[in-house]
Design a protein around this motif. Structure first.
Motif, PDB file in Angstrom:
ATOM      1  N   GLU A  49       0.854  -1.198   0.311  1.00 44.75           N
ATOM      2  CA  GLU A  49      -0.037  -0.036   0.215  1.00 44.75           C
ATOM      3  C   GLU A  49       0.974   1.190  -0.385  1.00 44.75           C
ATOM      4  O   GLU A  49       0.513   2.430  -0.339  1.00 44.75           O
ATOM      5  CB  GLU A  49      -0.766  -0.021   0.832  1.00 44.75           C
ATOM      6  N   GLY A  50       1.670   1.296   0.593  1.00 46.69           N
ATOM      7  CA  GLY A  50       3.039   2.231   0.459  1.00 46.69           C
ATOM      8  C   GLY A  50       2.481   2.613   2.344  1.00 46.69           C
ATOM      9  O   GLY A  50       1.808   1.986   2.961  1.00 46.69           O
ATOM     10  N   HIS A  51       3.349   3.934   2.203  1.00 44.68           N
ATOM     11  CA  HIS A  51       3.544   3.981   3.361  1.00 44.68           C
ATOM     12  C   HIS A  51       2.043   5.240   3.943  1.00 44.68           C
ATOM     13  O   HIS A  51       1.735   5.626   5.388  1.00 44.68           O
ATOM     14  CB  HIS A  51       4.626   5.190   3.452  1.00 44.68           C
ATOM     15  N   ILE A  52       1.052   5.416   3.548  1.00 41.21           N
ATOM     16  CA  ILE A  52      -0.246   5.110   3.233  1.00 41.21           C
ATOM     17  C   ILE A  52      -0.700   4.933   5.061  1.00 41.21           C
ATOM     18  O   ILE A  52      -1.279   5.317   5.561  1.00 41.21           O
ATOM     19  CB  ILE A  52      -0.927   5.689   2.313  1.00 41.21           C
ATOM     20  N   GLY A 121      10.776   5.396   1.778  1.00 42.34           N
ATOM     21  CA  GLY A 121       9.563   5.774   0.962  1.00 42.34           C
ATOM     22  C   GLY A 121      10.394   4.398  -0.663  1.00 42.34           C
ATOM     23  O   GLY A 121       9.495   3.501  -0.633  1.00 42.34           O
TER      24      GLY A 121
END
Lengths: 463, 286, 301
Positions: A49-52, A121
């Motif tokens: 998802e990523g750092h979200i 990231g």
């Protein structure tokens, strides 16, 4: 490898412990394993998802990952400074605790940087650090310093284990793989005078070099924050402040680890109250130093009362924001250990361990308080409609990864104690070493005598 | 109850207005507006720039529409059909087109026309211009520097005569726009003499471009002329900083410190590894 | 005989640049409308026009503007001889937010992570509030560039601070170091992106997950000798842009000398004491063009 009676007894005891895992040990491992699985799940979610999925946003760009990073690098100080200094000073009572301290160093230096990687990231671009690295950036200082430190502490731990590895090599284990591995690692050490001399020289060098290196590593870590124009970070005392905080927490973790292994392996006769008392006093002194730095830091910024600085202080002193955390981290976590250890009546193994645990926890909270309130107080007013952009709250993913780190630390520590005795079994042959020194001195004296005799005879000739 | 009626009323109104809009859009064609301008740039290229726009909420450019250009005398002669670009502009280059009619005074008359489409109304516009020349030159008298501009019109039989009382604007050409520093009218000889703005920065050599312009004159349209001169204040090229904190290369002291520290530590590591090897080799010696 | 003057073209510069933004979308939309009857079942795409309206357009009607952005390596060199600056006249800002919208549109940003913020400022309790448009300050002594471990963000000779998001490792040290909160991070996969375009640090398109972005002063426009989109989008001429070396700045309709403007209106740079040497100047909010009005409820800054 010849062993004296005491060492043989110890070796027999530890090897019997090493080849089996008791029931509580299995439970411990299982719990740790569950937490690690939780962390793996969180890691996969974050990669997809990523750092979200974290609580970090554009203002609070760093969260508990960085707090964990500083925390783990901090506790690595146990081995580096405590065992390094105690070794150099030839402190008699160091023997039973030195191995535990060194293991803490290696494992926490392995786990700490993992949190930096979690914070990145683009993990897939890690090699850019090597390709495009700029040595003006404190992150590069950190990468270089921590790698050097990690390798140094592994060498140090290895050197200090060679005598035990040799003893283990010669011990008849049921499973032959152990003997094979120990044979490779023991580098044919037999305790010959020459080998002893080389080993002791190496140990002296490493313990001397690991001390400034450890100081540098934590200073560099502090400079990541110190080099920015941020209130609460941009402080000249940040490097020594971080160093002191690190030794403080490292000593705390060392005391806890001693208590745990003492209970688990029943080492009451080896790790005694004296060890807890001595380490407790070291902890107390460090706590006082740490309190002094804390007071100096916050008094200075409060007295100057610059607007931007005050914004951070207001957050720390506001009961609706971070006051209770600050109260715990900067006051309870420091004052309580000092009082308990200072008054002999309160001082015992359990109380010292309890206040160490409080101090360690307080130090983690302190790292959180160093990072988050500062990032929540940018120079320009925060006028975002979204609460998560104004106030940082760690998400489940971040907590899972944090606990996974702690669990991994415990598990690796436990597994390591199944590979090497948690206390050094073979004592360094310091008597033998002294003997060598004596013969060397004799040789020098002989030469000197010869030289003077020569000179005198020449004088006589001249006459 | 009362509020319910109010709501029904509002909803009803909205429906009616919306329906009305739908019908209106189907039946009513949108208004277009066309404008045209004569431009003679500094290369002496003469163009007619027609700009086509549609009335939405406000006027917006219409691209990809065909604009017809006519030369007008007693009868109209079609010169060209040109599509508008993305800015809604159709540009016609005049050149030496024999179809263009010029009257005895030297006036040329043009018409631009947009025919419209199924959804858009047509529109047209007429314009008449007289050709002229604008020349910029520079001279220095004692220590004072001057810019001179001369304006001449071209008559019906191609003879030139000075234009007097023509408003000329003076600009310095910048990266993004023209900076206006003077505005003057031509004298009886069709000339203007103004002092050079000595405080103006130029490029690294002090070179700068002066633009003289007649803007949307009723008779002459837009006429532009340029001149380059190295009278500006030279702006020296700032030497790029080398080896700073913000540069690619680090300050030397930083490099040396780092190398010293790292090599000191790693040398000892290597030494210790060498000692371990020695331990291995020393196994037999007692 | 003489023609009536066209008032619009008097504002030379304005007419040349503003309608580019509005014109493209508007024009495309209309063309699409006229051929709608012919091919009814053609694929349609929704476009966000510069004024924030959603227009539906036939895919075939969209003639793509051929654009060739400068590749990342070349984008490290500045435009020779220039040093770009921006001047913001606080007296003319009324929080119209047109700059934000046009910036979002041209950088293909979603409204939740704009490059430009319009902040409600009040220096102290007794002083009057004012609106402050804030972009990246493109500092001459940039704290962000200093701390970047891989040189993904860099300072150019023409004063611009750009980010190469193909090099960025996403450590966010630059965001922590920037005192002006100018940078945004792609926390998740970026939305609404034209992925076909070749990446260039000069356009900041397409965005990439896990990398940092910020206001870039639109170097793709500067290379075409055009001012950034926000400048022409401002309806009140509050934003000036220009070249410090040539000492001239323009807000689209008027061109003035930078030194004169700063001298006459007492221009200043935000938090000069930080030593970052910003390239964005502010003119104090005196003799305002508009009375201060609070933002409507729920409007993001």
């Amino acid at each position: 490898m010849k062993l004296d009676q005491k060492s043989s007894k110890m070796l027999a005891y530890f090897t019997s412990q090493m080849v089996k895992i008791s029931k509580p040990g299995m439970v411990w491992l299982a719990i740790a394993f569950v937490f690690i699985l939780g962390g793996l799940y969180a890691l996969i979610v974050q990669i997809i998802e990523g750092h979200i999925v974290t609580g970090m946003r554009d203002n609070v760009v760093w969260g508990i990952f960085i707090a964990n990073f500083i925390f783990f690098i901090g506790i690595s100080y146990a081995g580096a400074l405590i065992s390094g200094i105690l070794h150099l000073l030839r402190v008699e009572w160091r023997t039973p605790i030195i191995r535990i301290a060194e293991i803490i160093t290696v494992i926490s230096t392995l786990i700490g940087p993992a949190y930096i990687l979690l914070c990145m990231g683009r993990l897939d671009r890690l090699h850019h650090l090597a390709l495009f690295g700029r040595i003006q950036s404190p992150i590069i200082w950190d990468v270089l310093a921590i790698t050097t430190y990690l390798i140094g502490s592994i060498i140090f731990l290895y050197l200090a284990s060679i005598r035990d590895l040799a003893a283990l090599r010669d011990y008849p284990f049921k499973s032959k793989w152990r003997n094979k591995v120990y044979k490779i690692l023991a580098v044919d050490f037999n305790g010959t005078p020459k080998q002893n001399r080389y080993l002791d020289r190496s140990l002296d060098i490493m313990s001397a070099i690991i001390i400034p290196l450890a100081v540098l590593v934590h200073s560099v870590l502090a400079w990541i924050f110190g080099m920015t124009l941020r209130p609460g970070w941009h402080s000249t005392i940040f490097a020594p402040y971080f160093v002191i905080a690190a030794v403080f927490s490292g000593t705390g973790v060392l005391i806890i680890a001693m208590w745990v292994f003492r209970k688990y392996y029943k080492l009451e006769s080896y790790i005694t109250k004296i060890h807890f008392n001595y380490l407790g006093i070291i902890l107390m002194i460090l706590g006082a130093l740490y309190a002094y730095f804390t007071f100096s830091e916050y008094l200075t910024s409060w007295y100057g009362s610059e607007t931007w600085e005050m914004e951070v202080l207001y957050k720390l002193f506001n009961p609706n924001e971070y006051w209770w955390w600050f109260f715990f981290a900067a006051i309870i976590g420091v004052v309580l250990p000092i009082i308990v250890i200072l008054i002999p009546k309160f001082r015992n193994i359990n109380s010292i361990t309890a206040v160490s645990a409080i101090a360690v926890l307080a130090l983690w909270v302190k790292r959180y308080l160093i990072i988050i309130p500062t990032l929540e107080a940018p120079l320009l007013p925060l006028q975002d409609m979204r609460p998560e952009y104004i106030h940082y709250t760690p998400t489940l993913i971040e907590w899972l990864l944090t606990f996974a780190g702690v669990a991994l630390f415990c598990m690796l520590f436990f597994l390591f104690s199944k590979f090497l005795p948690i206390l050094p079994v073979v004592k360094a042959d310091e008597g033998n070493y002294a003997q060598l020194r004596k013969t060397a001195m004799k040789r020098v004296i002989k030469r000197k005598v010869k030289e003077t005799e020569k000179k005198e005879s020449e004088k006589i000739k001249d006459l | 109850m009362k509020s319910l009626y109010k709501h029904i009323l509002i909803i009803g109104l909205v429906v009616i207005i919306a329906a009305g809009n739908v019908f209106a859009q189907k039946n009513k064609k949108k208004t277009t507006r066309i404008s045209v301008e004569y431009v003679k740039d500094h290369n002496k290229t003469e163009t007619l720039v027609a700009k086509l726009r549609v009335k939405e909420k406000r006027y917006i450019s219409l691209n990809d529409a065909i604009v017809k250009f006519y030369s007008v005398s007693d009868t109209s002669v079609l010169l060209d059909k040109i599509r508008t670009n993305k800015d809604g502009e159709a540009i016609f280059v005049i050149g030496d087109n024999p179809k263009i009619f010029k009257d005895s005074l030297g006036f040329m008359a043009f018409e631009v026309e947009y025919d419209g489409s199924t959804s858009l109304k047509g529109s047209n516009k007429k314009i008449a211009v007289k050709q002229s020349n604008l020349e910029v030159s520079f001279f220095q008298k004692d220590t004072i520097k001057f810019i001179e501009v001369e304006a001449n019109e071209i008559g019906g039989n191609n003879q030139t005569s000075p234009v007097k009382g023509l408003k000329v604007l003076f600009y310095v050409k910048g990266t993004f726009s023209l900076f206006n520093f003077a505005k003057e009218k031509t004298d009886n000889k069709g000339k203007i003499k103004i002092e050079f703005p000595v405080t103006m920065p130029g490029d690294t050599n002090g070179e700068l471009t002066i633009v003289a312009k007649v803007e949307e004159d009723d008779i002459y349209g837009t006429v532009e002329s340029m001149g380059e001169i190295n009278w500006g204040i030279p702006v020296p090229l700032v030497k790029e900083k080398q080896r700073g904190l913000g540069d690619t290369d680090a300050p030397l002291w930083m490099v040396y410190t780092l190398i010293t520290l790292l090599s000191a530590v790693w040398f000892h590591y290597l030494y210790v590894i060498f000692m371990i090897i020695k331990i291995k080799l020393a196994k037999r010696s007692f | 005989m003489a023609n009536k003057k066209n008032k619009h073209s008097r504002r030379q510069f304005f007419s040349k640049t503003v309608p580019v933004a509005i014109g493209t979308i508007g024009g495309v939309g209309l063309v699409a409308q006229s051929c709608q009857q012919a091919n009814n079942d053609e694929e349609k795409i929704s476009l966000l026009s510069a004024d924030g309206q959603l227009v539906e357009v036939n895919k075939s009607a969209l003639t793509k503007v051929p654009y060739k952005p400068v590749p990342p390596d070349e984008a490290r060199k500045g435009i020779p001889g220039k040093h770009f600056v921006m001047v913001v006249d606080l007296a003319r800002c009324r929080n119209a937010r047109k700059c934000v919208k046009s910036c979002d549109h041209h950088h293909q940003l979603t409204p939740d992570r704009p490059f430009i913020k319009v902040l409600r400022m009040q220096d102290n309790k007794t002083s009057a509030p004012y609106w402050m448009p804030k972009k990246c300050f493109h500092c001459d002594n940039p704290p962000c560039v200093k701390v970047c471990p891989v040189g993904a963000t860099y300072k150019r000779s023409d004063g611009l601070v750009l980010i190469d998001n193909e090099r960025c490792i996403g450590c966010r040290f630059c965001m922590a170091a920037c005192p002006y909160s100018a940078r945004v991070f792609n926390w998740g996969e970026p939305k609404h992106q034209d992925g076909d375009r070749p990446y260039s640090p000069e356009t900041s398109i397409p965005s990439q997950v896990g990398t940092v972005e910020k206001c870039d002063f639109c170097p793709d426009m500067l290379r075409q000798n055009k001012v950034p989109h926000c400048i022409t989008a401002c309806p009140n001429g509050a934003l000036y842009f220009g070249d410090r070396n040539a000492d001239s700045v323009t807000n689209g309709s008027e061109t003035v000398r930078l030194s004169t403007l700063l001298k006459d209106k007492a221009g200043y740079r935000y938090h000069e004491e930080l030593g970052t040497e910003p390239n964005v100047y502010y003119l104090p909010p005196v003799d305002r063009s508009f009375p201060f009005k609070e933002a409507p409820e729920g409007q993001p800054s």
